[in-house]
Design a protein around this motif. Sequence first.
Motif, PDB file in Angstrom:
ATOM      1  N   UNK A  28       0.821  -1.212   0.000  1.00  0.00           N
ATOM      2  CA  UNK A  28       0.000   0.000   0.000  1.00  0.00           C
ATOM      3  C   UNK A  28       0.856   1.265   0.000  1.00  0.00           C
ATOM      4  N   UNK A  29       2.129   1.143   0.337  1.00  0.00           N
ATOM      5  CA  UNK A  29       2.998   2.315   0.306  1.00  0.00           C
ATOM      6  C   UNK A  29       3.296   2.752  -1.132  1.00  0.00           C
ATOM      7  N   UNK A  30       3.028   1.872  -2.090  1.00  0.00           N
ATOM      8  CA  UNK A  30       3.262   2.202  -3.480  1.00  0.00           C
ATOM      9  C   UNK A  30       2.043   2.825  -4.134  1.00  0.00           C
ATOM     10  N   UNK A  31       0.996   3.108  -3.388  1.00  0.00           N
ATOM     11  CA  UNK A  31      -0.271   3.576  -3.934  1.00  0.00           C
ATOM     12  C   UNK A  31      -0.112   4.787  -4.844  1.00  0.00           C
ATOM     13  N   UNK A  32       0.631   5.773  -4.449  1.00  0.00           N
ATOM     14  CA  UNK A  32       0.747   7.000  -5.242  1.00  0.00           C
ATOM     15  C   UNK A  32       1.347   6.718  -6.618  1.00  0.00           C
ATOM     16  N   UNK A  33       2.241   5.763  -6.701  1.00  0.00           N
ATOM     17  CA  UNK A  33       2.857   5.434  -7.982  1.00  0.00           C
ATOM     18  C   UNK A  33       1.889   4.640  -8.849  1.00  0.00           C
ATOM     19  N   UNK A  34       1.233   3.636  -8.281  1.00  0.00           N
ATOM     20  CA  UNK A  34       0.397   2.723  -9.051  1.00  0.00           C
ATOM     21  C   UNK A  34      -0.981   3.288  -9.374  1.00  0.00           C
ATOM     22  N   UNK A  35      -1.583   3.992  -8.459  1.00  0.00           N
ATOM     23  CA  UNK A  35      -2.972   4.392  -8.613  1.00  0.00           C
ATOM     24  C   UNK A  35      -3.190   5.885  -8.418  1.00  0.00           C
ATOM     25  N   UNK A  36      -2.163   6.682  -8.583  1.00  0.00           N
ATOM     26  CA  UNK A  36      -2.283   8.109  -8.350  1.00  0.00           C
ATOM     27  C   UNK A  36      -3.304   8.781  -9.258  1.00  0.00           C
ATOM     28  N   UNK A  37      -3.957   9.797  -8.735  1.00  0.00           N
ATOM     29  CA  UNK A  37      -4.946  10.530  -9.505  1.00  0.00           C
ATOM     30  C   UNK A  37      -5.639  11.557  -8.643  1.00  0.00           C
ATOM     31  N   UNK A  38      -6.679  12.159  -9.206  1.00  0.00           N
ATOM     32  CA  UNK A  38      -7.402  13.234  -8.514  1.00  0.00           C
ATOM     33  C   UNK A  38      -8.670  12.739  -7.827  1.00  0.00           C
ATOM     34  N   UNK A  39      -8.935  11.440  -7.874  1.00  0.00           N
ATOM     35  CA  UNK A  39     -10.182  10.911  -7.321  1.00  0.00           C
ATOM     36  C   UNK A  39     -10.134  10.709  -5.823  1.00  0.00           C
ATOM     37  N   UNK A  40     -11.329  10.740  -5.235  1.00  0.00           N
ATOM     38  CA  UNK A  40     -11.430  10.477  -3.794  1.00  0.00           C
ATOM     39  C   UNK A  40     -12.499   9.424  -3.545  1.00  0.00           C
ATOM     40  N   UNK A  41     -12.262   8.635  -2.527  1.00  0.00           N
ATOM     41  CA  UNK A  41     -13.203   7.619  -2.066  1.00  0.00           C
ATOM     42  C   UNK A  41     -13.574   8.015  -0.648  1.00  0.00           C
ATOM     43  N   UNK A  42     -14.855   8.129  -0.384  1.00  0.00           N
ATOM     44  CA  UNK A  42     -15.287   8.593   0.926  1.00  0.00           C
ATOM     45  C   UNK A  42     -16.585   7.890   1.320  1.00  0.00           C
ATOM     46  N   UNK A  43     -16.933   8.007   2.568  1.00  0.00           N
ATOM     47  CA  UNK A  43     -18.171   7.392   3.031  1.00  0.00           C
ATOM     48  C   UNK A  43     -18.304   7.479   4.530  1.00  0.00           C
ATOM     49  N   UNK A  44     -19.198   6.642   5.070  1.00  0.00           N
ATOM     50  CA  UNK A  44     -19.490   6.632   6.493  1.00  0.00           C
ATOM     51  C   UNK A  44     -19.681   5.193   6.954  1.00  0.00           C
ATOM     52  N   UNK A  45     -19.145   4.857   8.105  1.00  0.00           N
ATOM     53  CA  UNK A  45     -19.388   3.546   8.697  1.00  0.00           C
ATOM     54  C   UNK A  45     -20.416   3.718   9.815  1.00  0.00           C
ATOM     55  N   UNK A  72      -7.172   3.325   6.944  1.00  0.00           N
ATOM     56  CA  UNK A  72      -7.271   4.276   8.048  1.00  0.00           C
ATOM     57  C   UNK A  72      -8.496   3.942   8.873  1.00  0.00           C
ATOM     58  N   UNK A  73      -8.614   4.556  10.026  1.00  0.00           N
ATOM     59  CA  UNK A  73      -9.803   4.434  10.863  1.00  0.00           C
ATOM     60  C   UNK A  73     -10.769   5.541  10.482  1.00  0.00           C
ATOM     61  N   UNK A  74     -12.040   5.208  10.385  1.00  0.00           N
ATOM     62  CA  UNK A  74     -13.037   6.260  10.186  1.00  0.00           C
ATOM     63  C   UNK A  74     -13.110   7.068  11.485  1.00  0.00           C
ATOM     64  N   UNK A  75     -13.581   8.298  11.376  1.00  0.00           N
ATOM     65  CA  UNK A  75     -13.655   9.173  12.543  1.00  0.00           C
ATOM     66  C   UNK A  75     -14.747   8.753  13.514  1.00  0.00           C
ATOM     67  N   UNK A  76     -14.821   9.445  14.622  1.00  0.00           N
ATOM     68  CA  UNK A  76     -15.871   9.183  15.611  1.00  0.00           C
ATOM     69  C   UNK A  76     -17.265   9.331  15.002  1.00  0.00           C
ATOM     70  N   UNK A  77     -17.370  10.185  13.987  1.00  0.00           N
ATOM     71  CA  UNK A  77     -18.654  10.380  13.289  1.00  0.00           C
ATOM     72  C   UNK A  77     -18.845   9.365  12.160  1.00  0.00           C
ATOM     73  N   UNK A  78     -17.931   8.380  12.058  1.00  0.00           N
ATOM     74  CA  UNK A  78     -18.020   7.342  11.043  1.00  0.00           C
ATOM     75  C   UNK A  78     -17.459   7.736   9.687  1.00  0.00           C
ATOM     76  N   UNK A  79     -17.073   8.991   9.510  1.00  0.00           N
ATOM     77  CA  UNK A  79     -16.642   9.451   8.184  1.00  0.00           C
ATOM     78  C   UNK A  79     -15.205   9.022   7.874  1.00  0.00           C
ATOM     79  N   UNK A  80     -14.974   8.733   6.592  1.00  0.00           N
ATOM     80  CA  UNK A  80     -13.633   8.439   6.110  1.00  0.00           C
ATOM     81  C   UNK A  80     -13.477   9.028   4.709  1.00  0.00           C
ATOM     82  N   UNK A  81     -12.234   9.316   4.341  1.00  0.00           N
ATOM     83  CA  UNK A  81     -11.939   9.825   3.009  1.00  0.00           C
ATOM     84  C   UNK A  81     -10.521   9.429   2.625  1.00  0.00           C
TER      85      UNK A  81
END
Length: 114
Positions: A28-45, A72-81
């Motif tokens: 996963x440390x290679x993410x920026x090289x392999x899958x870099x871009x302007x997109x975001x993945x977000x949501x709520x648990x 990463x861990x989602x926040x106390x409000x369940x949000x992650x990005x």
Amino acid sequence: MSDLYHGGQFYQAGRTSLDGGVQASVAHYQRRIQDGGAGRIYGTTTIAGTGVPVSRRVRVYNRNTGVLLDQKWSGEDGSFEFTGFDVDSEYMVLSFDHTEVYNAVIADGVKPEV
């Protein structure tokens, strides 16, 4: 039961307990090289059926290779990005219950938004 919400869609887990865990890859440390871009993945648990937000570990995998790209861990409000993803690629997003009460929730075929 835990829910994962992304892009206007809920993904729900079953009621049985977790068996084992998910092996993390150092790739996963290679993410920026392999899958870099302007997109975001977000949501709520949340806890299924209640909408109560919970903090849970969330992981993003490359759908084609299965490589762990970020976590990463989602926040106390369940949000992650997560940011920096290729908008033309698809990913799997996994959220699992560290308390081992509920099954993991997997959102497959997730496309990042700009």
